[in-house]
Design a protein around this motif. Structure first.
Motif, short mmCIF file in Angstrom:
data_model
loop_
_atom_site.label_atom_id
_atom_site.label_comp_id
_atom_site.label_asym_id
_atom_site.label_seq_id
_atom_site.Cartn_x
_atom_site.Cartn_y
_atom_site.Cartn_z
N TRP A 37 -11.37 20.51 -12.92
CA TRP A 37 -10.47 20.86 -11.74
C TRP A 37 -8.92 20.86 -12.10
O TRP A 37 -8.36 21.60 -11.23
N PHE A 38 -8.59 20.42 -13.16
CA PHE A 38 -7.07 20.20 -13.53
C PHE A 38 -6.65 21.67 -14.01
O PHE A 38 -6.60 21.70 -15.28
N ASP A 39 -6.11 22.64 -13.06
CA ASP A 39 -6.11 23.88 -13.40
C ASP A 39 -4.46 23.77 -13.75
O ASP A 39 -3.61 23.05 -13.58
N CYS A 40 -4.08 25.12 -14.23
CA CYS A 40 -2.56 25.22 -14.45
C CYS A 40 -1.80 25.68 -13.33
O CYS A 40 -1.89 26.76 -12.94
N LYS A 41 -1.22 24.72 -12.83
CA LYS A 41 -0.28 25.14 -11.58
C LYS A 41 0.97 23.85 -11.57
O LYS A 41 0.92 22.91 -12.35
N LYS A 42 1.85 24.26 -10.93
CA LYS A 42 3.40 23.52 -11.13
C LYS A 42 3.20 21.81 -10.82
O LYS A 42 3.68 21.00 -11.41
N GLU A 43 2.14 21.44 -9.97
CA GLU A 43 1.77 20.02 -9.61
C GLU A 43 1.05 19.47 -10.71
O GLU A 43 1.54 18.33 -10.97
N HIS A 44 0.41 19.98 -11.57
CA HIS A 44 -0.33 19.51 -12.49
C HIS A 44 0.54 19.40 -13.64
O HIS A 44 0.56 18.34 -14.62
N VAL A 45 1.68 20.28 -14.06
CA VAL A 45 2.50 20.25 -14.98
C VAL A 45 3.46 18.92 -14.77
O VAL A 45 3.78 18.34 -15.88
N ALA A 46 3.94 18.72 -13.53
CA ALA A 46 4.68 17.82 -13.24
C ALA A 46 3.90 16.32 -13.54
O ALA A 46 4.46 15.23 -13.93
N TYR A 47 2.32 16.29 -13.11
CA TYR A 47 1.70 15.00 -13.40
C TYR A 47 1.89 14.75 -15.02
O TYR A 47 1.93 13.93 -15.41
N LEU A 48 1.65 15.73 -15.74
CA LEU A 48 1.46 15.62 -17.36
C LEU A 48 2.96 15.23 -17.78
O LEU A 48 2.86 14.25 -18.53
#
Length: 282
Positions: free
Chosen positions: A114-125
């Protein structure tokens, strides 16, 4: 240098005839120079475990340590820790025995489907990378949106900028919850390859509770390993060290396939643990 090994050391029965369970790692280290440590995904390991594993393995042996599930979102809360920061601090501390022994190859951060490519997930990385400080970290996705035609180069550029090691996967193409094998290094020091098998029908969870028993049920054929012989030749030009982990063990095939790959590459490892000989062998 190409290090080839397996995901975990406990389940590979063909390596351990007559070996007590508490001595399996020592026996494993007589066959392979690297292992993926999976128990760290389920719980941050106590220092006594890490100290023992560092102590009983040869000086050149390496561990790829899987990140704790709370760090990669597989577990929604930071339990049993009071905060996210405390969780990361505990995980970092658990690595110290391996670091002191020079045996930590990297931490593997594998994110869920479910960890898809979006701004919030880039920030979490970025947050994860900051929390793990100067520890070498590999990044593995389980969602195709990171590698669509319009996002692949941006994803790879981001990984290079943030100094992530690319975890390249060989896995079945079974919808959005699987990724293609993107043969490009993002770190000059190391690249990780994880061989999950190609069981397309068993890859996705059908909700019957038996999925984990069959997901990695696959035996690589000779021509498929030869494909990877060519891929490794390419990747060796891009990274100093390649770590290749076989995870296709639902049917007990990982050890045999890994040994076949080592033989195919004509690798003879030095510095392995001494092989235990059977008492009655000639």
């Amino acid at each position: 240098m190409i290090y080839i090994g397996l995901a975990g050391w406990g389940d590979h029965d063909d390596l351990y005839e007559g070996t007590p369970s508490n001595q399996k790692l020592e026996t494993y280290a007589s066959f392979f120079p690297v292992v993926e440590l999976d128990s760290s995904f389920y719980a941050v390991q106590p220092l006594r475990n890490m100290e023992k594993w560092a102590r009983v393995t040869p000086s050149s042996f390496k561990f790829v340590v899987k990140a704790y599930q709370g760090m990669t979102g597989h577990q929604k809360s930071s339990d049993p820790f009071e905060s996210r920061e405390e969780m990361f601090a505990a995980f970092r501390a658990s690595l110290e025995p391996l670091q002191k022994a020079g045996k930590l190859a990297m931490v593997l951060c594998q994110f869920p489907p479910w960890f898809d490519c979006k701004k919030e997930h880039v920030a979490y990385l970025r947050y994860v990378k900051e929390q793990l400080k100067d520890i070498p970290c590999a990044l593995e996705f389980r969602n195709q949106t990171w590698f669509t035609s319009d996002m692949k180069e941006r994803t790879l550029s981001f990984m290079k900028e943030e100094n992530w090691i690319h975890s390249i996967c060989d896995e079945p193409q079974a919808g959005v919850g699987s990724i293609p094998a993107v043969l490009q290094a993002t770190n000059k020091e190391a690249t990780l390859i994880r061989m999950h098998g190609r069981n397309r029908h068993g890859w996705n969870d059908p909700g019957n509770g038996k999925w984990r028993d069959v997901r990695y049920l696959y035996q690589y054929k000779e021509h498929e390993l030869k494909e990877w012989q060519k891929n490794l030749s390419q990747l060796e030009k891009e990274s100093k060290t390649i770590y290749m982990i076989f995870n296709n063990n639902s049917g007990g095939d990982a050890a045999g396939n890994a040994q076949e790959m080592i033989s195919m590459l004509d690798i003879e490892y030095t510095g392995l643990a001494p092989r235990q000989l059977d008492l009655f062998s000639e």
